[in-house]
Design a protein around this motif. Structure first.
Motif, PDB file in Angstrom:
ATOM      1  N   GLU A 149     -13.734  -8.834   1.747  1.00  0.00           N
ATOM      2  CA  GLU A 149     -13.939  -7.548   2.401  1.00  0.00           C
ATOM      3  C   GLU A 149     -12.508  -8.339   3.987  1.00  0.00           C
ATOM      4  OE1 GLU A 149     -14.283  -4.580   4.443  1.00  0.00           O
ATOM      5  OE2 GLU A 149     -16.342  -5.245   2.838  1.00  0.00           O
ATOM      6  N   VAL A 150     -12.136  -9.352   3.860  1.00  0.00           N
ATOM      7  CA  VAL A 150     -10.754  -9.438   5.011  1.00  0.00           C
ATOM      8  C   VAL A 150      -9.281  -8.651   4.568  1.00  0.00           C
ATOM      9  CG1 VAL A 150      -8.691 -11.049   5.742  1.00  0.00           C
ATOM     10  CG2 VAL A 150     -11.137 -11.952   5.656  1.00  0.00           C
ATOM     11  N   ALA A 151      -9.851  -8.908   3.035  1.00  0.00           N
ATOM     12  CA  ALA A 151      -8.459  -7.879   2.217  1.00  0.00           C
ATOM     13  C   ALA A 151      -8.512  -6.306   2.569  1.00  0.00           C
ATOM     14  CB  ALA A 151      -8.726  -8.462   0.558  1.00  0.00           C
ATOM     15  N   ARG A 152      -9.944  -5.781   1.940  1.00  0.00           N
ATOM     16  CA  ARG A 152     -10.449  -4.416   2.000  1.00  0.00           C
ATOM     17  C   ARG A 152     -10.467  -3.786   3.580  1.00  0.00           C
ATOM     18  NH1 ARG A 152     -14.217  -2.145  -1.459  1.00  0.00           N
ATOM     19  NH2 ARG A 152     -15.360  -1.488   0.322  1.00  0.00           N
ATOM     20  N   GLN A 153     -10.410  -4.831   4.224  1.00  0.00           N
ATOM     21  CA  GLN A 153      -9.777  -4.108   5.979  1.00  0.00           C
ATOM     22  C   GLN A 153      -8.169  -4.363   6.348  1.00  0.00           C
ATOM     23  OE1 GLN A 153     -11.776  -3.709   8.758  1.00  0.00           O
ATOM     24  NE2 GLN A 153     -10.512  -2.362   9.278  1.00  0.00           N
ATOM     25  N   ALA A 154      -6.981  -5.478   5.485  1.00  0.00           N
ATOM     26  CA  ALA A 154      -6.113  -4.564   5.356  1.00  0.00           C
ATOM     27  C   ALA A 154      -5.747  -3.227   5.168  1.00  0.00           C
ATOM     28  CB  ALA A 154      -5.502  -6.152   5.335  1.00  0.00           C
ATOM     29  N   ILE A 155      -6.554  -3.005   4.304  1.00  0.00           N
ATOM     30  CA  ILE A 155      -6.012  -2.185   3.433  1.00  0.00           C
ATOM     31  C   ILE A 155      -5.964  -1.238   3.758  1.00  0.00           C
ATOM     32  CG2 ILE A 155      -6.673  -0.950   0.897  1.00  0.00           C
ATOM     33  CD1 ILE A 155      -7.187  -2.927  -0.202  1.00  0.00           C
ATOM     34  N   ARG A 156      -7.135  -0.911   4.569  1.00  0.00           N
ATOM     35  CA  ARG A 156      -7.665   0.227   5.183  1.00  0.00           C
ATOM     36  C   ARG A 156      -7.283   0.272   6.615  1.00  0.00           C
ATOM     37  NH1 ARG A 156     -12.861  -2.937   5.291  1.00  0.00           N
ATOM     38  NH2 ARG A 156     -14.192  -2.151   3.848  1.00  0.00           N
ATOM     39  N   ASP A 157      -6.520  -0.413   7.119  1.00  0.00           N
ATOM     40  CA  ASP A 157      -5.294  -0.816   8.724  1.00  0.00           C
ATOM     41  C   ASP A 157      -4.521  -0.164   7.656  1.00  0.00           C
ATOM     42  OD1 ASP A 157      -7.579  -1.728  10.093  1.00  0.00           O
ATOM     43  OD2 ASP A 157      -6.857  -4.050   9.673  1.00  0.00           O
ATOM     44  N   LYS A 158      -3.825  -1.026   6.994  1.00  0.00           N
ATOM     45  CA  LYS A 158      -2.618   0.135   6.314  1.00  0.00           C
ATOM     46  C   LYS A 158      -3.177   1.892   6.347  1.00  0.00           C
ATOM     47  CE  LYS A 158       0.593   0.538   2.487  1.00  0.00           C
ATOM     48  NZ  LYS A 158       0.506   0.223   0.945  1.00  0.00           N
ATOM     49  N   TYR A 159      -3.559   2.279   5.815  1.00  0.00           N
ATOM     50  CA  TYR A 159      -4.039   3.286   5.534  1.00  0.00           C
ATOM     51  C   TYR A 159      -4.650   4.599   6.428  1.00  0.00           C
ATOM     52  CZ  TYR A 159      -2.535   2.302   0.818  1.00  0.00           C
ATOM     53  OH  TYR A 159      -2.147   2.578  -0.480  1.00  0.00           O
ATOM     54  N   VAL A 160      -5.068   3.115   7.439  1.00  0.00           N
ATOM     55  CA  VAL A 160      -5.516   4.433   8.616  1.00  0.00           C
ATOM     56  C   VAL A 160      -3.684   4.752   9.109  1.00  0.00           C
ATOM     57  CG1 VAL A 160      -5.915   3.813  11.207  1.00  0.00           C
ATOM     58  CG2 VAL A 160      -7.639   3.064   9.724  1.00  0.00           C
ATOM     59  N   ALA A 161      -2.336   3.863   9.613  1.00  0.00           N
ATOM     60  CA  ALA A 161      -1.441   4.908   9.371  1.00  0.00           C
ATOM     61  C   ALA A 161      -0.526   5.469   8.945  1.00  0.00           C
ATOM     62  CB  ALA A 161      -0.493   3.053   9.460  1.00  0.00           C
ATOM     63  N   VAL A 162      -1.314   5.159   7.740  1.00  0.00           N
ATOM     64  CA  VAL A 162      -0.525   6.151   6.359  1.00  0.00           C
ATOM     65  C   VAL A 162      -0.832   7.447   7.469  1.00  0.00           C
ATOM     66  CG1 VAL A 162      -0.469   7.124   4.676  1.00  0.00           C
ATOM     67  CG2 VAL A 162       0.262   5.158   4.685  1.00  0.00           C
ATOM     68  N   GLN A 163      -2.536   7.916   7.490  1.00  0.00           N
ATOM     69  CA  GLN A 163      -3.384   9.026   7.650  1.00  0.00           C
ATOM     70  C   GLN A 163      -2.373   9.979   9.432  1.00  0.00           C
ATOM     71  OE1 GLN A 163      -7.456   8.375   8.466  1.00  0.00           O
ATOM     72  NE2 GLN A 163      -7.407   9.804   8.643  1.00  0.00           N
ATOM     73  N   ALA A 164      -2.346   8.656   9.950  1.00  0.00           N
ATOM     74  CA  ALA A 164      -1.256   8.575  11.537  1.00  0.00           C
ATOM     75  C   ALA A 164      -0.507   9.573  11.037  1.00  0.00           C
ATOM     76  CB  ALA A 164      -1.656   8.279  12.260  1.00  0.00           C
ATOM     77  N   ALA A 165      -0.156   9.183  10.131  1.00  0.00           N
ATOM     78  CA  ALA A 165       1.672   9.281   9.599  1.00  0.00           C
ATOM     79  C   ALA A 165       1.181  10.825   9.447  1.00  0.00           C
ATOM     80  CB  ALA A 165       2.498   8.804   9.561  1.00  0.00           C
ATOM     81  N   ILE A 166       0.795  11.474   8.210  1.00  0.00           N
ATOM     82  CA  ILE A 166       0.397  12.565   7.588  1.00  0.00           C
ATOM     83  C   ILE A 166      -0.305  13.251   8.946  1.00  0.00           C
ATOM     84  CG2 ILE A 166      -0.937  13.939   6.281  1.00  0.00           C
ATOM     85  CD1 ILE A 166      -1.443  11.131   4.241  1.00  0.00           C
ATOM     86  N   ASP A 167      -0.840  13.489   9.844  1.00  0.00           N
ATOM     87  CA  ASP A 167      -1.285  14.159  10.755  1.00  0.00           C
ATOM     88  C   ASP A 167      -0.532  14.598  11.543  1.00  0.00           C
ATOM     89  OD1 ASP A 167      -4.555  14.121   9.328  1.00  0.00           O
ATOM     90  OD2 ASP A 167      -4.520  12.406  10.921  1.00  0.00           O
ATOM     91  N   ALA A 168       0.783  13.447  11.724  1.00  0.00           N
ATOM     92  CA  ALA A 168       1.504  13.837  12.540  1.00  0.00           C
ATOM     93  C   ALA A 168       2.778  14.405  11.969  1.00  0.00           C
ATOM     94  CB  ALA A 168       1.898  12.871  13.817  1.00  0.00           C
ATOM     95  N   ALA A 169       2.440  14.708  10.852  1.00  0.00           N
ATOM     96  CA  ALA A 169       3.817  15.236  10.290  1.00  0.00           C
ATOM     97  C   ALA A 169       3.980  16.515  10.609  1.00  0.00           C
ATOM     98  CB  ALA A 169       4.047  14.872   8.108  1.00  0.00           C
ATOM     99  N   THR A 170       5.336  17.330  10.242  1.00  0.00           N
ATOM    100  CA  THR A 170       5.810  18.521  11.093  1.00  0.00           C
ATOM    101  C   THR A 170       6.416  18.526   9.422  1.00  0.00           C
ATOM    102  OG1 THR A 170       7.689  17.970  11.802  1.00  0.00           O
ATOM    103  CG2 THR A 170       6.175  18.811  12.818  1.00  0.00           C
ATOM    104  N   THR A 171       6.647  18.366   8.811  1.00  0.00           N
ATOM    105  CA  THR A 171       7.858  18.851   7.191  1.00  0.00           C
ATOM    106  C   THR A 171       6.977  18.406   5.908  1.00  0.00           C
ATOM    107  OG1 THR A 171       9.915  16.827   7.410  1.00  0.00           O
ATOM    108  CG2 THR A 171       9.692  18.762   8.717  1.00  0.00           C
ATOM    109  N   PRO A 172       7.350  18.418   5.162  1.00  0.00           N
ATOM    110  CA  PRO A 172       6.985  17.760   3.829  1.00  0.00           C
ATOM    111  C   PRO A 172       7.306  16.349   3.221  1.00  0.00           C
ATOM    112  CG  PRO A 172       7.097  20.122   3.547  1.00  0.00           C
ATOM    113  CD  PRO A 172       7.165  20.051   5.040  1.00  0.00           C
ATOM    114  N   GLU A 173       9.081  16.728   4.318  1.00  0.00           N
ATOM    115  CA  GLU A 173       9.241  15.268   3.575  1.00  0.00           C
ATOM    116  C   GLU A 173       8.671  13.898   4.525  1.00  0.00           C
ATOM    117  OE1 GLU A 173      10.742  18.053   5.016  1.00  0.00           O
ATOM    118  OE2 GLU A 173      12.131  18.664   2.502  1.00  0.00           O
TER     119      GLU A 173
END
Length: 76
Positions: free
Chosen positions: A44-68
């Motif tokens: 569960e600790v490892a899964r939470q670390a993975i969740r935390d990483k992908y929350v940041a990825v989700q936020a970056a995708i949401d904020a993106a204005t270009t495909p790059e």
């Protein structure tokens, strides 16, 4: 000229993010599903670390204005 639908690109990026996250979860799914003593807490600790990483990825995708920016978020 090629026009890119950024909303559709973000949706595809999120699908790719979810698939990558699911792959990272696989090694820990067994311990969680079988409730194996001694392995559940670590899993569960490892899964939470993975969740935390992908929350940041989700936020970056949401904020993106270009495909790059979407590509960069998925790679980083």
């Amino acid at each position: 000229m090629i026009t890119i639908n950024i909303d559709k690109a973000k949706a595809i990026g999120h699908e790719m993010r979810r698939a990558a996250r699911a792959e990272k979860f696989k090694p820990y799914d067994d311990a969680i599903a079988k409730q194996i003593p001694g392995q559940m807490a670590g899993a569960e600790v490892a899964r939470q670390a993975i969740r935390d990483k992908y929350v940041a990825v989700q936020a970056a995708i949401d904020a993106a204005t270009t495909p790059e920016q979407i590509k960069s978020a998925l790679q980083g």
